[in-house]
Design an enzyme around this catalytic site. Structure first.
Site, PDB file in Angstrom:
ATOM      1  CG  ASP A  83      20.561  17.881  32.263  1.00 34.29           C
ATOM      2  OD1 ASP A  83      20.944  16.632  32.954  1.00 34.29           O
ATOM      3  OD2 ASP A  83      21.490  18.716  31.048  1.00 34.29           O
ATOM      4  CD  GLU A 141      25.797  17.667  35.932  1.00 36.83           C
ATOM      5  OE1 GLU A 141      26.923  18.186  35.973  1.00 36.83           O
ATOM      6  OE2 GLU A 141      25.743  17.413  34.708  1.00 36.83           O
ATOM      7  CD  GLU A 142      25.813  16.560  31.539  1.00 35.26           C
ATOM      8  OE1 GLU A 142      26.842  17.037  30.679  1.00 35.26           O
ATOM      9  OE2 GLU A 142      26.242  15.528  31.610  1.00 35.26           O
ATOM     10  NE  ARG A 182      38.906  13.763  47.525  1.00 34.03           N
ATOM     11  CZ  ARG A 182      40.283  12.959  47.336  1.00 34.03           C
ATOM     12  NH1 ARG A 182      40.532  11.733  47.692  1.00 34.03           N
ATOM     13  NH2 ARG A 182      41.079  14.050  47.715  1.00 34.03           N
ATOM     14  CG  HIS A 368      29.972  13.263  28.899  1.00 29.32           C
ATOM     15  ND1 HIS A 368      29.868  14.298  29.105  1.00 29.32           N
ATOM     16  CD2 HIS A 368      29.084  12.922  30.772  1.00 29.32           C
ATOM     17  CE1 HIS A 368      29.226  15.336  29.718  1.00 29.32           C
ATOM     18  NE2 HIS A 368      28.669  13.893  30.555  1.00 29.32           N
TER      19      HIS A 368
HETATM   20 NI    NI Z   1      26.146  13.521  34.384  1.00 35.38          NI
END
Ligand code: NI
Length: 396
Positions: A83, A141-142, A182, A368
């Site tokens: 998305d 996802e957003e 990580r 973003h």
């Molecule tokens: Ni993302």
């Protein structure tokens, strides 16, 4: 293994232009969360072109299928989000967004293109690995509650059940050609907080007759700093930030109410629950003690993201073999949230960062933002490394 690495790298080179064009097509035609209809059709169309069968839709705009290797073995899942965001693109590039006010400003176009590249490579090399790979092109996802949680409810982690799940995300702080990992906790949980502080409005010259929600809100915000400074375990990162206050009109009117919006982030589910309960207590008690009231609403977001220690360690080793140790970085904790986290509470997961920065090409904008872009050479790593990590896990 080094011959095999060369084989994957030459396939990444061979497919690079095709995958770059796929990324550009997606970038030009971005769609918002839960509305990825054309994106899903495009993915299906490409998979058909690659000769992939039994492709299924999930949660309307998600696409999934399994690929089997030369013999039975473990099942692992590879996930890309598909998305875009409600941002107007400011880049002057040939593949600029043609959908007004919508932009792939978080690199999900690159994740999708890379996973399609990995499909091609893994399909070509089917005789070189055993087991099953479940591919997940995940919507939304957003946007809360996030596509991952919906896919899990719809059974994406069953039939067959993956033992491991792998995902990647672009990172404009890391140079293209490099990646970051990580082990353990990596990204925070994030909950939204909505407060409505109610008083009784009137002329500001006669405060004794009214209940001032602005004064109450000030107390609330100051007192809530105790959540982080006094209640949170100092060894457990916690963020409480308020990004919006609205209320009132002019200098001499006490308003009826003030609205406050904020975000709470941390890395422990028990503390997360406890902290939200404390936020509710503190705000309602302060408001009531001053003659007002406070309505508290939470919009629960994603949980914290945890990378399985052993699985991630193996992936770091494999990434060093594939890219060279100098191209594999260690990541710091990151207080942003990501819905891949939802999978990580059910399956051993590894979520790593794909470097996309290139200072010479002036590709440095953050995700973003309206000027976000990637150095597209990163797609070679995006598809090649993912394919290699999948094979490495299935073969060992
Ligand atoms: Ni993302």
């Amino acid at each position: 293994m080094s011959d095999f690495i060369q084989k994957i790298k030459s396939l990444s080179d061979k497919y690079f232009e095709e995958i770059r064009d796929i990324r550009r097509h997606l970038h030009t035609n971005p769609e918002l969360s839960f509305e990825e209809h054309n994106t899903a059709s495009f993915i299906e169309h490409k998979l058909a072109e690659f000769g992939i069968q039994d492709v299924q839709r999930v949660a309307n705009t998600g696409v999934t299928f399994c690929l089997d290797g030369r013999e039975k073995g473990k099942t692992i899942a590879l996930r890309a989000d598909i998305d875009a965001l409600p941002i107007t693109e400011e880049n002057d590039v040939s593949y600029r967004s043609r959908n007004d006010g919508i932009m792939h400003a978080c690199g999900h176009d690159a994740h999708t293109a890379s996973l399609l590249g990995a499909v091609k490579i893994l399909n070509d090399l089917k005789n070189n690995w055993k087991g099953t790979i479940k591919f997940i092109f995940q919507p939304a996802e957003e946007k809360s509650p996030g596509g991952a949680s919906i896919l899990i409810k719809e059974g994406i982690l069953e039939n067959p059940k993956p033992e491991k799940i792998l995902g990647q995300h672009v990172m404009p702080l890391i140079e293209a050609g490099k990646v970051g990992f990580r082990k353990g906790k990596y990204m925070a949980s994030a909950d939204e907080i909505y407060l409505t502080v109610k008083g009784k409005g009137g002329h500001a010259a006669m405060p004794e007759n009214f209940v001032d929600p602005i004064a109450i809100t000030s107390q609330i915000i100051v007192s809530l700093q105790h959540i982080v400074s006094r209640f949170a375990n100092p060894k457990m990162p916690t963020v409480l930030s308020f990004g919006k206050i609205s209320g009132g009109t002019v200098t001499n009117i006490i308003p009826d109410e003030v609205k406050v919006e904020g975000t709470f982030r941390t890395f422990n589910e028990e503390w997360r629950k406890e902290a939200l309960a404390k936020i509710r207590d503190i705000t309602t008690n302060i408001a009531e003690s001053m003659g007002g009231s406070c309505e508290v609403k939470f919009a629960p977001g994603y949980p914290f993201l945890i990378n399985d220690e052993d699985y991630t360690e193996r992936n770091i080793g494999a990434a060093r073999d594939f890219l060279g140790a100098e191209n594999v970085e260690e990541l710091d904790l990151w207080m942003a949230a990501e819905d891949f986290a939802s999978y990580s509470h059910y399956v051993d997961a590894c979520f790593y960062r794909l470097g996309t920065r290139n200072e010479e090409k002036e590709i440095t904008s953050g995700v973003h933002t309206p000027t976000f872009d990637i150095d597209e050479t990163a797609l070679k790593t995006g598809m090649g490394l993912m394919a290699y990590l999948a094979i490495n896990e299935l073969e060992n």
